[in-house]
Motif scaffolding. Sequence first.
Motif: not given
Length: 274
Positions: A71, A75, A92, A97
């Motif tokens: 990620r 995030q 995201d 997602q």
Amino acid sequence: MTYRVPTLAALLSLAAFPAVAADLPAFEPPVAVEAVQEGWIVTLKGTGLYTTKFEGAGKYGITGIPGLSIRRPGQPWKFGAPDDGFGFALIDTPYLQFGPVARIRNERDSSDDHKFRGMHDRDYAIEPGAFIEFYPLDVIRVRGELRRGFWGHDGFVGNVAADYIQRFDRVTVSIGPRTEIGDSRFMNTYYGVSNGEAALNGRVTRYKAKGGFKSVGLASAITYDWTEHWSTTVFGGYDRLVGEAADSPVAKKLGTKNVFTVGLGVAYSFDLTR
């Protein structure tokens, strides 16, 4: 499965969960690695499983599978079930997602189960594709995957899962239904029987499997975060073959319609700066 890669992994948890959304406690994200300003946050996973040796088999064995998630810095933490394919999100947001995903499907080696003598062996299958998941509620995740097989099979296969998620300090608990769907190429690769196979095996008759739902089931997991970097997950589940797979002589005569899975996983997260 000696050292095999299973399809999907899951077990019935003994935990019970409230059914009324209004009474749900507030969802709190688990301990996670602090986001850095540049680079990526990478989570490496190693999982040991006890489940059927290969697709359609009735015998059980132990296997190990790797896992990876990535990620971007900043995030928020997102829930990941042990039976998710591995990949990363290109889109995201807090509630949606989307991104690439991949799985590896175990080979079928007839020497692992004498009942499969005379059946064609199948190579490991690499299944790249895409996933999408969304959160209709903070404590509910719905995820779908669509993948295309290479080597072991050349069909399309998909998974749909839903999870109820709760966090208690350092412990995260999840439970939810599962289903897997395959097209005719996928289904016939693992659950079809040719004339030659029927003649050599002697236990089965010719069968051509059509596409459709392959299985339905339930999966559950409990994760404990030891530190911001290390976590341990115990999980398991139950899957029941349905439709063309359940009607196949592979399930009726050689394997089983009921698949149980238990597993233990370890994850390590770290930041990868540019």
